[in-house]
Design an enzyme around this catalytic site. Structure first.
Site, PDB file in Angstrom:
ATOM      1  N   HIS A 155       0.879  -1.289  -0.027  1.00  0.00           N
ATOM      2  CA  HIS A 155       0.065  -0.020  -0.112  1.00  0.00           C
ATOM      3  C   HIS A 155       0.918   1.368  -0.210  1.00  0.00           C
ATOM      4  O   HIS A 155       0.330   2.256   0.456  1.00  0.00           O
ATOM      5  CB  HIS A 155      -0.703  -0.072   1.142  1.00  0.00           C
ATOM      6  CG  HIS A 155      -1.877  -1.401   1.271  1.00  0.00           C
ATOM      7  ND1 HIS A 155      -3.193  -1.238   0.773  1.00  0.00           N
ATOM      8  CD2 HIS A 155      -1.673  -2.382   2.105  1.00  0.00           C
ATOM      9  CE1 HIS A 155      -3.481  -2.539   0.991  1.00  0.00           C
ATOM     10  NE2 HIS A 155      -2.645  -3.249   1.900  1.00  0.00           N
ATOM     11  N   SER A 277      18.007  20.929 -14.602  1.00  0.00           N
ATOM     12  CA  SER A 277      16.818  21.686 -14.855  1.00  0.00           C
ATOM     13  C   SER A 277      17.222  22.943 -15.458  1.00  0.00           C
ATOM     14  O   SER A 277      18.517  23.478 -15.039  1.00  0.00           O
ATOM     15  CB  SER A 277      16.277  22.076 -13.645  1.00  0.00           C
ATOM     16  OG  SER A 277      15.417  23.043 -13.330  1.00  0.00           O
TER      17      SER A 277
END
Length: 444
Positions: A155, A277
């Site tokens: 999960h 970036s």
């Protein structure tokens, strides 16, 4: 003129629409078209539709075209409809009327179908080889990092201790199982449709068993209608096989994108394998794995598209089937590149050590402590409750260095030899060497 053309042709608008993207895919089929024609000519000679001398001329001409294709010298000339037409026109141009005899006893339907079968057979082999290379690397990484522990998740929450050896091994075994789906697609691709003509056979006494042997097929589609109906069925099966393999790569890529996140920092790669970036100097982005994740999702959509293309098609050939190439051909190329890039990147993966020594991960060991209490004679439910209460009170302090997993396939017993044998057995079932022997004999 087209092979099928009489006195009039199609309007240019109709021609452009119906040809579609076929020209860009036909070059991929070219060597297989020649091989199919070589086997067909040999068979026509056996049943008396070609003389021995005519067959020798055609075999020599087809062999020359095959090696022109291999050298990159073959092209489909402007105005020529497809690869089948180009090969026949070259033979006729170079050797005269004997080139016009080659099409006896076959239709473009079974001609393109045998091309596709041979092409898929070869493409599946490349996927098997690429999967095998990635598998070998994963097993080496599993052995190398079998003692490097990491968190396991369910999960997406912290669950139990795992290891990088266990994680790498899981991907490797998954690949070995994916080859089972590829084998099903391979088996359909490895059946000979040649001689089914337009789907209803021929009044010529064709020897379909001979062409099956010459092309190295394992079997033939005996029923000629079923041979034609295998177009679509083969692509559907291949699409599911591609999706299965893509799913394994997709999960691996998604894991790595998470593991590279600074909050995890479980794995890293050299700077030259990441991207930056334009505004943030610190960024090291997992673009390769993000693209593998996206491309494999595209591949996993192929079975649905194929199913929709086949919906409402009745027995026999339909032009709808042409569009299957637009899904399968690029999908095969994309899947191959994803396998190759996965191998390329994983050769440089760096693993963080001693992750689970951090107290942050202490709750991962709750099941270990429960099991220790059970081994001391405490009923499991009581042990579970005691450990749960200790956690709630903040009194849980396990030994984060002590693990004792010994059963098959667990952290302490990765079963890498067994997984290797599973892959070996999967690859052996393809029996590629028999195909090589047949094709080499045909070309010699």
């Amino acid at each position: 003129m087209k092979l099928w053309q009489k006195d009039t042709g199609s309007k240019k608008e109709v021609e452009s629409f119906t040809i579609g993207r076929d020209p860009e895919f036909d070059l991929s089929l070219a060597p297989f078209d020649v091989l199919g024609s070589m086997a067909h000519a040999e068979m026509l000679s056996k049943i008396g539709l070609l003389t021995k001398e005519e067959n020798q001329i055609l075999q020599k001409g087809l062999r020359a075209i095959y090696y022109e294709i291999e050298r990159g010298e073959f092209q489909i000339e402007e105005g020529v409809e497809d690869v089948h037409s180009q090969v026949e026109f070259l033979l006729t141009e170079r050797f005269g009327d004997v080139g016009k005899k080659l099409h006896s006893g076959r239709s473009r339907n079974d001609q393109v179908l045998v091309d596709l079968k041979l092409y898929y057979r070869a493409a599946i082999r490349e996927l098997v080889n690429d999967s095998s290379e990635l598998f070998d690397l994963l097993l080496k990484l599993a052995e190398k990092h079998k003692s490097d522990l990491m968190p396991g998740y369910t999960h997406t929450q912290l669950a139990m201790p795992s290891s990088f050896g266990l994680w790498f091994g899981s991907i490797a075994e998954g690949l070995s199982e994916d080859l089972g789906l590829l084998k099903a697609a391979f088996d359909l691709s490895n059946k000979n449709p040649l001689g089914s003509a337009a789907g209803y056979g021929s009044s010529f006494p064709l020897d379909r068993t001979l062409t099956t042997q010459l092309l190295g097929f394992a079997d033939l589609h005996h029923n000629v209608i079923n041979a034609q109906n295998s177009r679509g069925k083969t692509e559907r099966t291949l699409g599911f096989a591609m999706a299965g393999l893509a799913g394994t790569l997709n999960r691996m890529a998604a894991d790595i994108c998470i593991f590279m996140n600074q909050h995890f920092a479980f794995v890293s790669f050299p700077d030259e394998l990441t991207t930056g970036s334009s505004i943030m100097p610190h960024k090291k982005n997992p673009d390769v794995f993000e693209l593998i994740r996206a491309k494999t999702n595209q591949i996993q959509a192929i079975p649905n598209t194929v199913n929709l293309l086949l919906t409402n098609t009745t027995t026999g050939y339909h032009r709808d089937l042409q569009l299957l190439k637009e899904e399968i051909f690029p999908g095969l190329a994309t899947l191959k590149s994803c396998l190759e890039m996965s191998t390329f990147m994983l050769k440089s993966i760096r693993i963080k050590e001693n992750i689970l020594l951090d107290p942050f991960y202490k709750h991962l060991f709750s099941v270990e402590v429960v099991n220790e209490l059970v081994l001391k004679g405490i009923p499991f439910r009581d042990a579970y409750k005691k450990v749960g209460l200790d956690i709630e009170k903040g009194e849980f302090a396990p030994d984060q260095t002590n693990l004792n997993h010994t059963h098959e396939g667990s952290i302490g017993n990765l079963n890498l030899k067994e997984i290797q044998e599973k892959m070996n057995q999967a690859i052996r079932q393809f029996r590629f060497e028999e195909i090589d022997k047949a094709i080499m004999s045909l070309l010699s």
